[in-house]
Design an enzyme around this catalytic site. Structure first.
Site, PDB file in Angstrom:
ATOM      1  N   ARG A  19       0.817  -1.221   0.000  1.00  0.00           N
ATOM      2  CA  ARG A  19       0.000   0.000   0.000  1.00  0.00           C
ATOM      3  C   ARG A  19       0.852   1.274   0.000  1.00  0.00           C
ATOM      4  O   ARG A  19       0.573   2.186  -0.782  1.00  0.00           O
ATOM      5  CB  ARG A  19      -0.996  -0.037   1.160  1.00  0.00           C
ATOM      6  CG  ARG A  19      -2.140  -1.026   0.888  1.00  0.00           C
ATOM      7  CD  ARG A  19      -3.024  -1.210   2.084  1.00  0.00           C
ATOM      8  NE  ARG A  19      -2.263  -1.741   3.207  1.00  0.00           N
ATOM      9  CZ  ARG A  19      -2.709  -1.777   4.452  1.00  0.00           C
ATOM     10  NH1 ARG A  19      -3.899  -1.284   4.741  1.00  0.00           N
ATOM     11  NH2 ARG A  19      -1.978  -2.289   5.400  1.00  0.00           N
ATOM     12  N   ASN A  37      -6.476  -2.947   1.686  1.00  0.00           N
ATOM     13  CA  ASN A  37      -6.360  -4.409   1.700  1.00  0.00           C
ATOM     14  C   ASN A  37      -7.727  -5.008   1.929  1.00  0.00           C
ATOM     15  O   ASN A  37      -8.488  -4.491   2.739  1.00  0.00           O
ATOM     16  CB  ASN A  37      -5.515  -4.857   2.903  1.00  0.00           C
ATOM     17  CG  ASN A  37      -4.029  -4.798   2.625  1.00  0.00           C
ATOM     18  OD1 ASN A  37      -3.609  -4.650   1.494  1.00  0.00           O
ATOM     19  ND2 ASN A  37      -3.255  -4.934   3.686  1.00  0.00           N
TER      20      ASN A  37
END
Ligand SMILES: [Zn+2]
Ligand SMILES: [Zn+2]
Length: 732
Positions: A19, A37
């Site tokens: 990320r 996620n």
């Protein structure tokens, strides 16, 4: 015009810094949107100019973080909303649990720099890690991969660690095991002597055997140059001959011990950090007891911060167990089981959830040839054909199991020899763990038809449709799946023993096989296995089984005439076409080894004795038409004749290897004539023999064959579960 695209990324993309990487990539290109996620992987929305969005998608595929494996990127068009800014949104644990946990990775250079910097708050800290390195598979208890689902759950982050964890610009953003000296695990030494690390090093310097809690289990450590310490370790561990691995502080130290190729150095220094079997330098300063009678030595580099701090000179670092028990991984079990071996214990308080041995590899033809696939590789999946979810139970020795789903085969860590309660429990618990971790509900169970294997009994106890996969077919299917090939091919499966479809023990097999089925095209002529399992432990019995002359030295040992009679009468002497047993017979006749202390020892020592410059070979012939047989006895006759003529053992051992390689080429050519097949797959434990493998591959390629060998899973029984899974999947 602005566009907005929804992106889904699947693969190993959680807990690996994906990320923050997406955040940096998007903001660098001036894109807005979000990333998060969920149980399926990473979801992204990006908005901006079409060219920049295209560059973003390229970057996702081509420049992912160190530990990420991007398997699939899918996109869909969304309506642009013009809001601007790029945010990292919270995890969503709902939906399917398809995100993959990464393998345990060696300490990265950034973390090492911090550990060595006296001004850094992690200076000298033995549990330093970040999103690019550190424990993963060994500490994960459940999915999604978040700190509460790992063995780090009990360590509450301190303020500075929490700040790193929350900062998208930080290397430790959402690194689940993040910690530091004030909030993370710590070391203790027993018996206690002030600083645990300094105390441990002093004990090792004094010649002590030290039990060290590692990443996937306990190691037993001793100074590799110290004859007394290594001999003591060997005696206390009841491990008579099997080589020990050596951990060296760095690559320079590895080069002092071994001759290393570029590929070997890349494996030693990469994030997986297996034990690499490499050619030992004759002048290397290693105790004799490290790898007796072996030209090679298993060497590895530090892979945890603790190793980097502890290892300042070559140390034997071997599995913390007694003889054939599984490696100890819980503190109570380690203290009780290793108490009689270790003079001291270097412990820590981060629990190991899954026992995971060091992986062992060789390099063959510039590529990895796995011998044991475990820590640093598991649970990375091997791609296979999509199909119903399968549980494959593997074989008996060097067991692994395998679960499949959506075109991925999750081959387990090394479980060990399924011969005792401890390993059986590790097998059963491992299966449950993998089922949960990868959310797999198997619809089909694949197993080896050997009626006595505990893995077979387990399979037949489950309330699932089952598929028996013959042992040597599984070996060849494993090699096919390993190479992403469907077949049909000519399969050469040479090993110690596997249960044949006719109820005899096979092991010198020439098959015509694809993933679905196989035919036995030819095999070694069966001989009796006098005393059954006793003949596997005592190779001299195989010399008797092959009926070598009574005036040879091997025939002078006690019990010879009884065993020879047993072989002739076929009482307590099942038939076997095993190639491993032919190697045993030759090793015994040559006086190399008449009793083994570990599987394959006689063949390994025969290879070590062989003179690699010898090019002579013994003649071999095939008989039969539809299913040919090869007379192994002819090879033994030739060995005996050379022996009586005074030919040195190294030349005889080499001529035997060359003859077996020539036999492979002759048999493959015969099968090619009948079938038109031009690809040969080599599998089975015998192909861990590098001299044989090299001669067979060069002979086959010289005759125009394409040759498949193993790269992802071992040719030995550790690769069987993948083969079983591939066959069960192909049959549907
Ligand atoms: Zn790191
Ligand atoms: Zn902290």
């Amino acid at each position: 015009m602005e566009v907005r695209v929804g992106v889904r990324v699947e693969g190993v993309v959680q807990g690996v810094g994906f990320r923050p990487f997406v955040h940096g990539l998007a903001t660098g290109l001036g894109l807005s949107g979000l990333v998060g996620n969920d149980a399926g992987g990473v979801f992204i929305e990006v908005e901006g100019a079409p060219d920049e969005v295209g560059r973003f998608l390229d970057g996702l595929r081509t420049r992912p973080p160190r530990l990420a494996v991007v398997e699939r990127v899918t996109t869909r068009e969304l309506a642009a909303d013009g809001r601007g800014g790029f945010t990292i949104v919270g995890s969503d644990a709902s939906g399917e649990r398809r995100a993959l946990v990464s393998f345990d990775s060696a300490t990265c250079d950034d973390c090492l720099r911090e550990m060595r910097d006296p001004r850094d708050r992690r200076h000298g800290y033995a549990f330093t890690n970040c999103t690019n390195c550190g424990p993963r598979f060994t500490i994960v208890k459940d999915v999604p991969y978040d700190r509460p689902n790992t063995t780090m759950a009990g360590f509450a982050m301190c303020g500075p660690c929490a700040a790193e964890y929350e900062d998208p610009g930080d290397r430790r953003f959402h690194a689940q095991p993040v910690c530091c000296p004030s909030c993370g695990p710590s070391l203790t030494l027993r018996p206690a002597t002030g600083d645990p690390l300094a105390g441990a090093q002093a004990m090792l310097a004094d010649g002590a055997v030290l039990a060290v809690k590692g990443l996937g289990g306990y190691h037993l450590a001793a100074r590799a140059a110290d004859d007394g310490a290594v001999a003591a370790l060997r005696a206390r561990k009841h491990r008579e001959d099997k080589p020990f691995a050596v951990m060296v502080p760095d690559l320079a130290a590895a080069r002092v011990l071994c001759e290393l190729s570029e590929a070997e150095e890349a494996l030693l220094t990469g994030p997986r950090r297996p034990i690499v079997l490499a050619r030992r330098r004759p002048e290397a300063d290693l105790a004799d007891a490290v790898a007796p009678g072996n030209r090679d030595v298993g060497v590895m580099l530090p892979y945890t911060p603790l190793h980097h701090l502890l290892v300042t000179e070559p140390l034997v670092l071997t599995s913390g167990n007694v003889s054939d028990e599984p490696i100890a991984h819980r503190d109570d079990e380690a203290l009780s089981r290793l108490g009689g071996i270790a003079d001291g214990f270097l412990l820590h308080d981060r629990a190991i959830h899954t026992r995971t041995d060091d992986s062992v590899v060789r390099v063959f033809g510039g590529r990895t040839l796995p011998v044991r696939r475990s820590r640093g590789y598991t649970p990375e999946p091997v791609p296979i054909a999509a199909g119903r979810p399968v549980l494959a139970c593997g074989a008996e020795l060097k067991n692994t199991f395998c679960l499949t789903r959506d075109g991925r085969a999750f081959v387990s860590h090394h479980i060990g020899d399924l011969e005792n309660h401890e390993t059986l429990r590790a097998f059963e618990e491992g299966i449950e763990h993998f089922r949960r971790l990868f959310d797999i509900a198997p619809e089909l169970i694949a197993y080896d038809p050997h009626p006595e294997y505990l893995s077979t009994k387990y399979a037949l106890d489950q309330d699932l449709p089952s598929a028996a996969v013959q042992h040597h077919h599984a070996h060849i299917a494993s090699c096919l799946a390993d190479n992403g090939v469907d077949g049909p091919v000519i399969g050469v499966a040479f090993d110690g023993t596997g249960y044949g479809t006719d109820g005899t023990l096979w092991g010198g097999e020439f098959l015509v096989a694809d993933l679905r089925d196989f035919q036995r095209a030819g095999h070694l002529q069966p001989v009796p296995l006098p005393g059954g399992a006793a003949a596997i432990r005592e190779p001299w019995r195989m010399a008797a089984a092959y009926g070598v002359p009574d005036d040879l030295p091997v025939a002078q040992r006690p019990g010879w005439s009884t065993v020879a009679a047993m072989a002739r009468s076929r009482v307590n002497a099942p038939l076997t076409s095993s190639m491993g047993r032919l190697f045993d017979a030759v090793a015994a006749v040559l006086g190399v080894r008449d009793r083994v202390n570990y599987e394959g020892q006689a063949a390994i020592e025969l290879e070590q004795h062989a003179d690699p410059t010898e090019r002579g070979a013994y003649p071999v012939s095939l008989d039969g038409t539809s299913e040919f047989t090869v007379a192994g006895g002819d090879l033994l006759d030739a060995v005996v004749a050379d022996m009586k003529a005074g030919v040195p053992v190294p030349a005889i051992a080499a001529r035997f290897h060359n003859a077996v390689a020539a036999l492979i080429v002759t048999a493959a050519s015969r099968i090619r004539t009948g079938t038109g097949l031009g690809t040969v797959a080599l599998s089975g434990g015998v192909f861990q023999n590098m001299l044989l493998l090299e001669r067979a591959v060069s002979g086959l390629t010289g005759e125009g064959f394409e040759v498949l060998t193993h790269h992802r899973v071992p040719p030995n029984d550790g690769g069987i579960s993948l083969g079983q899974a591939a066959v069960a999947t192909a049959r549907g």
